[in-house]
Design a protein around this motif. Structure first.
Motif, PDB file in Angstrom:
ATOM      1  N   LEU A   1       1.088  -1.430   0.378  1.00  0.00           N
ATOM      2  CA  LEU A   1      -0.569   0.072   0.318  1.00  0.00           C
ATOM      3  C   LEU A   1       0.970   0.971   0.188  1.00  0.00           C
ATOM      4  N   LEU A   2       1.808   1.040   0.766  1.00  0.00           N
ATOM      5  CA  LEU A   2       2.798   2.565   0.947  1.00  0.00           C
ATOM      6  C   LEU A   2       3.578   2.542  -0.585  1.00  0.00           C
ATOM      7  N   LEU A   3       3.759   1.914  -1.202  1.00  0.00           N
ATOM      8  CA  LEU A   3       4.200   1.816  -2.521  1.00  0.00           C
ATOM      9  C   LEU A   3       3.669   2.476  -3.691  1.00  0.00           C
ATOM     10  N   CYS A   4       2.092   1.434  -3.392  1.00  0.00           N
ATOM     11  CA  CYS A   4       1.080   2.268  -4.174  1.00  0.00           C
ATOM     12  C   CYS A   4       1.065   3.683  -4.795  1.00  0.00           C
ATOM     13  N   TYR A   5       0.228   3.897  -2.634  1.00  0.00           N
ATOM     14  CA  TYR A   5       0.015   5.802  -3.026  1.00  0.00           C
ATOM     15  C   TYR A   5       0.893   6.241  -2.683  1.00  0.00           C
ATOM     16  N   LEU A   6       2.362   5.849  -2.678  1.00  0.00           N
ATOM     17  CA  LEU A   6       3.346   7.361  -2.060  1.00  0.00           C
ATOM     18  C   LEU A   6       4.074   7.440  -3.156  1.00  0.00           C
ATOM     19  N   ALA A   7       4.590   6.372  -3.560  1.00  0.00           N
ATOM     20  CA  ALA A   7       6.114   6.493  -4.115  1.00  0.00           C
ATOM     21  C   ALA A   7       5.581   7.406  -5.305  1.00  0.00           C
ATOM     22  N   THR A   8       7.471   7.916  -6.400  1.00  0.00           N
ATOM     23  CA  THR A   8       6.646   9.268  -6.777  1.00  0.00           C
ATOM     24  C   THR A   8       5.822   9.594  -7.829  1.00  0.00           C
ATOM     25  N   ASP A   9       6.146   7.817  -8.227  1.00  0.00           N
ATOM     26  CA  ASP A   9       5.249   7.863  -9.572  1.00  0.00           C
ATOM     27  C   ASP A   9       3.500   7.040  -9.737  1.00  0.00           C
ATOM     28  N   SER A  10       3.497   7.096  -8.557  1.00  0.00           N
ATOM     29  CA  SER A  10       2.521   7.129  -8.451  1.00  0.00           C
ATOM     30  C   SER A  10       1.148   7.609  -7.158  1.00  0.00           C
ATOM     31  N   TYR A  11       2.120   8.522  -6.852  1.00  0.00           N
ATOM     32  CA  TYR A  11       1.844   9.531  -5.566  1.00  0.00           C
ATOM     33  C   TYR A  11       0.279  10.164  -5.287  1.00  0.00           C
TER      34      TYR A  11
ATOM     35  N   PRO B   1      -1.706   9.900  -2.155  1.00  0.00           N
ATOM     36  CA  PRO B   1      -1.889  10.315  -0.491  1.00  0.00           C
ATOM     37  C   PRO B   1      -3.266  10.390  -0.300  1.00  0.00           C
ATOM     38  N   GLU B   2      -3.903  11.547  -1.698  1.00  0.00           N
ATOM     39  CA  GLU B   2      -5.312  11.840  -0.565  1.00  0.00           C
ATOM     40  C   GLU B   2      -6.341  10.494  -1.456  1.00  0.00           C
ATOM     41  N   ALA B   3      -6.142   9.780  -2.523  1.00  0.00           N
ATOM     42  CA  ALA B   3      -6.396   7.923  -2.543  1.00  0.00           C
ATOM     43  C   ALA B   3      -6.240   7.637  -1.336  1.00  0.00           C
ATOM     44  N   LEU B   4      -5.530   7.466  -1.106  1.00  0.00           N
ATOM     45  CA  LEU B   4      -4.760   6.449   0.477  1.00  0.00           C
ATOM     46  C   LEU B   4      -5.655   6.810   1.222  1.00  0.00           C
ATOM     47  N   LYS B   5      -6.280   8.386   1.824  1.00  0.00           N
ATOM     48  CA  LYS B   5      -6.701   8.747   2.701  1.00  0.00           C
ATOM     49  C   LYS B   5      -8.179   8.343   2.937  1.00  0.00           C
ATOM     50  N   GLY B   6      -8.646   8.646   1.274  1.00  0.00           N
ATOM     51  CA  GLY B   6      -9.896   7.471   1.421  1.00  0.00           C
ATOM     52  C   GLY B   6     -10.017   6.119   1.517  1.00  0.00           C
TER      53      GLY B   6
ATOM     54  N   LEU C   1      -3.396  11.950   6.876  1.00  0.00           N
ATOM     55  CA  LEU C   1      -3.561   9.886   7.320  1.00  0.00           C
ATOM     56  C   LEU C   1      -4.718  10.512   8.114  1.00  0.00           C
ATOM     57  N   PHE C   2      -3.762  10.379   8.743  1.00  0.00           N
ATOM     58  CA  PHE C   2      -5.016  10.071  10.164  1.00  0.00           C
ATOM     59  C   PHE C   2      -5.703  11.454  11.604  1.00  0.00           C
ATOM     60  N   GLY C   3      -5.289  12.682  10.106  1.00  0.00           N
ATOM     61  CA  GLY C   3      -5.524  14.200  11.096  1.00  0.00           C
ATOM     62  C   GLY C   3      -5.730  14.872  10.137  1.00  0.00           C
ATOM     63  N   ASP C   4      -5.794  16.677  10.585  1.00  0.00           N
ATOM     64  CA  ASP C   4      -6.215  17.279   9.762  1.00  0.00           C
ATOM     65  C   ASP C   4      -4.656  17.692   9.183  1.00  0.00           C
TER      66      ASP C   4
END
Length: 88
Positions: A9-19, A21-26, A81-84
């Motif tokens: 999950l970390l690599l899928c949503y946060l690596a530079t080629d697939s960045y 974080p909004e989708a990961l938060k959702g 991810l877990f706050g504001d």
């Protein structure tokens, strides 16, 4: 959550080629069990020192300068991810 699932999950949503974080938060917001497991793994990653700066640079393709830089990014990510907090 197994370490491999977290890492994927970390690599899928946060690596530079697939960045995205909004989708990961959702994704995490929609699944409280996944969210709790992901957060526990993220906090452990930041606290146990097993993820070196060199490995983080390679894995995410970010220019982390040192462990303080990586640690700040992990804290900022947790805050987003877990706050504001703002997007890291």
């Amino acid at each position: 959550m197994q370490d491999k699932e977290f890492y994927d999950l970390l690599l899928c949503y946060l690596a530079t080629d697939s960045y995205d974080p909004e989708a990961l938060k959702g994704l995490l917001t929609g699944d409280p069990q996944l969210s709790a497991a992901f957060r526990a793994n993220l906090q452990r990653l930041g606290s146990d020192g097993n993820w070196s700066v060199a490995a983080a640079r390679r894995d995410l393709n970010y220019g982390f300068r040192n462990s303080n830089d990586l640690g700040k990014w992990l804290l900022d990510l947790d805050s987003f991810l877990f706050g504001d907090g703002p997007v890291p």
